[in-house]
Design a protein around this motif. Structure first.
Motif, PDB file in Angstrom:
ATOM      1  N   VAL A  45      55.316 -59.456  15.390  1.00 47.26           N
ATOM      2  CA  VAL A  45      54.568 -60.294  16.654  1.00 47.26           C
ATOM      3  C   VAL A  45      54.439 -59.441  17.656  1.00 47.26           C
ATOM      4  O   VAL A  45      53.574 -59.401  18.400  1.00 47.26           O
ATOM      5  CB  VAL A  45      55.271 -61.836  16.754  1.00 47.26           C
ATOM      6  CG1 VAL A  45      54.631 -62.365  17.919  1.00 47.26           C
ATOM      7  CG2 VAL A  45      55.256 -62.644  15.308  1.00 47.26           C
ATOM      8  N   LEU A  46      55.791 -59.057  18.266  1.00 47.31           N
ATOM      9  CA  LEU A  46      55.652 -58.364  19.419  1.00 47.31           C
ATOM     10  C   LEU A  46      55.234 -57.055  19.434  1.00 47.31           C
ATOM     11  O   LEU A  46      54.332 -56.689  20.434  1.00 47.31           O
ATOM     12  CB  LEU A  46      57.237 -58.228  19.808  1.00 47.31           C
ATOM     13  CG  LEU A  46      57.840 -59.293  20.156  1.00 47.31           C
ATOM     14  CD1 LEU A  46      59.461 -58.732  20.393  1.00 47.31           C
ATOM     15  CD2 LEU A  46      57.421 -59.825  21.192  1.00 47.31           C
ATOM     16  N   LEU A 107      51.719 -67.864  17.000  1.00 51.77           N
ATOM     17  CA  LEU A 107      52.569 -69.162  16.787  1.00 51.77           C
ATOM     18  C   LEU A 107      51.642 -69.745  15.892  1.00 51.77           C
ATOM     19  O   LEU A 107      52.321 -70.742  15.233  1.00 51.77           O
ATOM     20  CB  LEU A 107      52.591 -70.042  18.231  1.00 51.77           C
ATOM     21  CG  LEU A 107      53.269 -69.159  19.177  1.00 51.77           C
ATOM     22  CD1 LEU A 107      53.299 -69.993  20.466  1.00 51.77           C
ATOM     23  CD2 LEU A 107      54.770 -69.130  18.874  1.00 51.77           C
ATOM     24  N   ILE A 108      50.242 -69.572  15.354  1.00 50.19           N
ATOM     25  CA  ILE A 108      49.587 -70.120  14.208  1.00 50.19           C
ATOM     26  C   ILE A 108      50.123 -69.430  12.900  1.00 50.19           C
ATOM     27  O   ILE A 108      49.888 -68.312  12.582  1.00 50.19           O
ATOM     28  CB  ILE A 108      48.250 -70.053  14.251  1.00 50.19           C
ATOM     29  CG1 ILE A 108      47.592 -70.707  15.752  1.00 50.19           C
ATOM     30  CG2 ILE A 108      47.583 -70.715  13.205  1.00 50.19           C
ATOM     31  CD1 ILE A 108      46.348 -70.241  15.889  1.00 50.19           C
ATOM     32  N   PRO A 109      50.917 -70.207  12.123  1.00 49.01           N
ATOM     33  CA  PRO A 109      51.608 -69.456  11.054  1.00 49.01           C
ATOM     34  C   PRO A 109      50.544 -68.524  10.117  1.00 49.01           C
ATOM     35  O   PRO A 109      50.713 -67.697   9.652  1.00 49.01           O
ATOM     36  CB  PRO A 109      52.142 -70.751  10.117  1.00 49.01           C
ATOM     37  CG  PRO A 109      52.543 -71.772  11.321  1.00 49.01           C
ATOM     38  CD  PRO A 109      51.291 -71.552  12.209  1.00 49.01           C
ATOM     39  N   PHE A 114      49.141 -63.623   8.063  1.00 48.67           N
ATOM     40  CA  PHE A 114      47.807 -62.674   7.696  1.00 48.67           C
ATOM     41  C   PHE A 114      47.815 -61.306   8.451  1.00 48.67           C
ATOM     42  O   PHE A 114      47.443 -60.416   7.840  1.00 48.67           O
ATOM     43  CB  PHE A 114      46.606 -63.380   8.334  1.00 48.67           C
ATOM     44  CG  PHE A 114      45.333 -62.741   7.985  1.00 48.67           C
ATOM     45  CD1 PHE A 114      44.502 -62.476   6.855  1.00 48.67           C
ATOM     46  CD2 PHE A 114      44.797 -61.911   9.093  1.00 48.67           C
ATOM     47  CE1 PHE A 114      43.657 -61.802   6.728  1.00 48.67           C
ATOM     48  CE2 PHE A 114      43.539 -61.081   8.976  1.00 48.67           C
ATOM     49  CZ  PHE A 114      42.909 -61.009   7.769  1.00 48.67           C
ATOM     50  N   LEU A 115      48.376 -61.109   9.426  1.00 46.81           N
ATOM     51  CA  LEU A 115      48.544 -60.104  10.265  1.00 46.81           C
ATOM     52  C   LEU A 115      49.695 -59.130   9.940  1.00 46.81           C
ATOM     53  O   LEU A 115      49.934 -58.041  10.366  1.00 46.81           O
ATOM     54  CB  LEU A 115      48.554 -60.503  11.779  1.00 46.81           C
ATOM     55  CG  LEU A 115      47.325 -60.933  12.424  1.00 46.81           C
ATOM     56  CD1 LEU A 115      47.476 -61.227  14.167  1.00 46.81           C
ATOM     57  CD2 LEU A 115      46.149 -60.024  12.450  1.00 46.81           C
TER      58      LEU A 115
END
Length: 227
Positions: A45-46, A107-109, A114-115
């Motif tokens: 995420v980061l 924050l959307i699972p 997906f990413l």
């Protein structure tokens, strides 16, 4: 295949019964684990947020007038003679907003997973499955005949890990059919059915190499472990 799965008590009992049936013909001990996800992926995420912030800074360097005109519009449309400090402040503001926005989006699972690159998912799932195996199955039986079936819902991946005695007689590739049977049923929304199908196939293989003895004792729990 969806992400999170909520099993009913009936579903859990189906899996437990499948394990009991499979173990009735083998000295092997089957452990089933269902995980919602195998990692939080905070580092990924980061990394994505940092990458987006960096791209924004590159865009600012390549086409600064676009961003400067936006700031001038916000200040009433007056042409402004920007100082070096103000330019650095704009760059910092742009990078910060882009970084924060990308973190919030993830924050959307569904978007976060997906990413995440496939190889990273596979590595994290394997690592979590290995930890679960070491805790719940490895060297937990007298004859080292424990085997773990691990399913991670968010990553859409599954693993089968076997203790020393099983691994010495059965190649890891043999479990491919069991994994295929598991994932095919899960894709159809039948998580418990997938687990049962995998347990049945694993039990069939184990019964050929490790038939049940008269004095066999059930050493590991038959219930589905949810983490």
């Amino acid at each position: 295949m969806t992400g999170r799965s909520t099993l009913s008590e009936a579903d859990r009992q189906r899996v437990s019964d499948a394990v009991a049936r499979a173990e009735s013909n083998t000295a092997g001990e089957i452990v089933t684990v269902l995980a919602d996800r195998s990692d939080g992926y905070t580092d990924v995420v980061l990394a994505w947020a940092a990458a987006v912030a960096f791209i924004a800074l590159v865009a600012l360097a390549v086409a600064p007038q676009f961003y400067l005109s936006l700031f001038e519009a916000l200040s009433g449309g007056w042409v402004h003679d920007w100082t070096v400090r103000e330019l650095f402040t704009i760059a910092l503001a742009v990078a910060t907003v882009k970084f924060a926005a990308m973190v919030l989006l993830q924050l959307i699972p569904a978007l976060r997973f997906f990413l995440i690159p496939g190889p990273i998912k596979a590595k994290r799932v394997h690592g979590r499955a290995l930890r679960a195996f070491r805790i719940g199955a490895e060297q937990r039986t007298t004859g080292r005949t424990g085997i773990l079936i691990y399913l991670s819902m968010r990553e859409h991946r599954a693993e089968i890990l076997a203790d020393a005695a099983i691994a010495s007689k059965v190649e890891a590739s043999v479990w491919a059919d069991a994994l295929d049977a598991l994932l095919q049923r899960v894709k159809q929304g039948d998580v418990a059915g997938g687990m049962c199908a995998a347990v049945e196939q694993v039990g069939t293989v184990l019964s050929l190499h490790f038939p049940r003895q008269d004095d066999d004792v059930n050493e590991l729990p038959d219930r589905l472990i949810e983490v």
